[in-house]
Design an enzyme around this catalytic site. Structure first.
Site, PDB file in Angstrom:
ATOM      1  N   ARG A 224      -1.930   1.741 -11.409  1.00 32.25           N
ATOM      2  CA  ARG A 224      -2.343   2.999 -11.178  1.00 32.25           C
ATOM      3  C   ARG A 224      -1.116   4.065 -11.030  1.00 32.25           C
ATOM      4  O   ARG A 224      -0.273   3.473 -10.254  1.00 32.25           O
ATOM      5  CB  ARG A 224      -3.555   3.268 -10.384  1.00 32.25           C
ATOM      6  CG  ARG A 224      -4.921   2.696 -10.862  1.00 32.25           C
ATOM      7  CD  ARG A 224      -6.143   3.351 -10.104  1.00 32.25           C
ATOM      8  NE  ARG A 224      -5.873   3.305  -8.571  1.00 32.25           N
ATOM      9  CZ  ARG A 224      -5.906   4.516  -8.078  1.00 32.25           C
ATOM     10  NH1 ARG A 224      -6.065   5.689  -8.438  1.00 32.25           N
ATOM     11  NH2 ARG A 224      -5.778   4.447  -6.878  1.00 32.25           N
TER      12      ARG A 224
ATOM     13  N   LYS B  93      -4.432  -5.531  -0.188  1.00 35.16           N
ATOM     14  CA  LYS B  93      -4.804  -5.346  -1.543  1.00 35.16           C
ATOM     15  C   LYS B  93      -4.975  -6.795  -2.303  1.00 35.16           C
ATOM     16  O   LYS B  93      -4.049  -7.524  -2.243  1.00 35.16           O
ATOM     17  CB  LYS B  93      -3.917  -4.598  -2.568  1.00 35.16           C
ATOM     18  CG  LYS B  93      -4.344  -4.193  -3.922  1.00 35.16           C
ATOM     19  CD  LYS B  93      -4.182  -2.951  -4.399  1.00 35.16           C
ATOM     20  CE  LYS B  93      -4.319  -2.752  -5.683  1.00 35.16           C
ATOM     21  NZ  LYS B  93      -4.285  -1.453  -6.078  1.00 35.16           N
TER      22      LYS B  93
ATOM     23  N   ARG C 152      -6.357   6.568   8.715  1.00 39.02           N
ATOM     24  CA  ARG C 152      -5.547   7.220   9.842  1.00 39.02           C
ATOM     25  C   ARG C 152      -5.767   6.539  11.076  1.00 39.02           C
ATOM     26  O   ARG C 152      -7.177   6.182  11.200  1.00 39.02           O
ATOM     27  CB  ARG C 152      -6.117   8.614   9.669  1.00 39.02           C
ATOM     28  CG  ARG C 152      -5.201   9.513   9.536  1.00 39.02           C
ATOM     29  CD  ARG C 152      -5.637  11.048   9.536  1.00 39.02           C
ATOM     30  NE  ARG C 152      -6.936  11.518   9.412  1.00 39.02           N
ATOM     31  CZ  ARG C 152      -7.722  12.006  10.235  1.00 39.02           C
ATOM     32  NH1 ARG C 152      -7.209  12.449  11.361  1.00 39.02           N
ATOM     33  NH2 ARG C 152      -8.800  12.296  10.007  1.00 39.02           N
TER      34      ARG C 152
END
Ligand code: BTN
Length: 323
Positions: A119, A184, A320
């Site tokens: 992507r 991932k 975060r």
């Protein structure tokens, strides 16, 4: 990739050594050519052990994609499987086949992509024999504008398949990354064609790291997860492809009828960062902070910014850390 490389790797096993001479004889090439091919295997991430006087052995078994095993299982669910040794990108090749009239349900898998695409213009890389790279053509009666949330629904199909194979700790990150923890494991790249009113065609590209996560991490310079580690067992790539393709076909059929709404709750239950503080990096460079609060019926990320829920249609999300 040299045309004989896959043949040589396929001839080697992970258990016993095979002499270079025997391979040279079988293939009608010189021993020097065999040793050259074995050296080249390293460029594709394949580790071959070489012991003088004994020959060669693979560090990991190699299981080629096998059309004769895939077709009889996937044809009954309406998929037309084609496996190729090498393409530029299965998405690019399948898009060309689609434009030339390839049927709905064409599934194109490749052992190796020379220009695998991720992507947002990124590359997608793999290891020969350890990754799965394929694309599925799905033709919709509806126009492109009615396919919102398609990539999220496909993410649900991938996690369902991985869980069915025994994976634990696997979930989704908006919009459609498959992760283990923060690492991932698989990616989805969907490319749509069609006009605003007419039918649409989706080329749904899937890349899965089946094994060799550590070696792949070294190649891409980022931490990478693999499915065997998530399952805690050895997997067969053909079996993984069968399970993923079946789940995709099932999800896509329901998506055709009911759209993303049918998957919204399940998607939220699989969202690894649900309720967590995140930063959204918008394509225009802005960074928006908030908490991930699920997705809407169109698949937009709902970001709780403190002043209400803001739908995010595109961007990269990162977790975060709060102290
Ligand atoms: C991502 O960036 O997460 C998406 C990765 C998609 C990779 C797959 S591999 C098969 C298909 N062909 C490509 O060139 N890309 C997709």
């Amino acid at each position: 990739m040299h045309p004989l490389l896959l043949t040589v790797i396929g001839r080697l096993g992970a258990d016993d050594f095979v002499s270079g001479e025997a391979i040279a004889h079988e293939l009608g090439i010189s021993r020097a050519s065999v040793s050259g091919l074995v050296r080249r295997a390293g460029n594709f991430g394949v580790r071959v052990l070489s012991v003088p006087g004994r020959g060669y052995r693979l560090a990991q078994p190699f299981e080629p994609l096998d059309e004769s095993r895939l077709k009889p299982v996937l044809a009954p669910v309406g998929l037309h499987v084609q496996c190729l040794p090498q393409v530029d990108s299965t998405n690019t090749r399948l898009a060309a086949l689609a434009a030339a009239g390839a049927p709905h349900g064409t599934l194109l898998a490749a052992e190796w992509q020379t220009q695998g695409r991720g992507r947002r213009g990124r590359d997608w890389r793999g290891i020969l024999g350890a990754s799965l790279t394929f694309s599925l053509l799905w033709r919709f009666e509806r126009p492109v504008s009615a396919l919102a949330g398609l990539s999220l629904a496909v993410g649900v199909a991938l996690v369902r398949a991985m869980r069915a194979l025994g994976a634990t700790g696997v979930g989704l990150k908006w919009p459609n990354d498959v992760l283990v923890g923060e690492t991932k494991l698989a990616g989805i790249l969907i490319e749509l064609t069609g006009d605003m009113l007419g039918p649409a065609a989706a080329v749904i590209g899937i890349g899965i790291n089946v094994r060799g996560g550590e070696a792949l991490s070294e190649r891409v310079g980022l931490p990478v997860a693999d499915l065997e580690a998530a399952c805690g067992r050895r997997l067969q790539r053909n079996a993984v492809l069968i399970e993923v393709a079946r789940q995709m076909a099932e999800v896509l059929r329901l998506f055709e009828r009911e759209g993303f709404a049918a998957f919204r709750d399940e998607w939220a239950s699989l969202h690894l960062w649900q309720g967590q503080p995140v930063a959204v990096h918008a394509p225009d460079g802005r960074v928006i902070l908030g908490r991930a609060a699920g997705v809407d019926a169109q698949g937009a990320l709902l970001l709780d910014s403190g002043a209400g829920l803001m739908p995010i249609l595109t961007g990269d999300v990162s977790l975060r850390r709060t102290r």
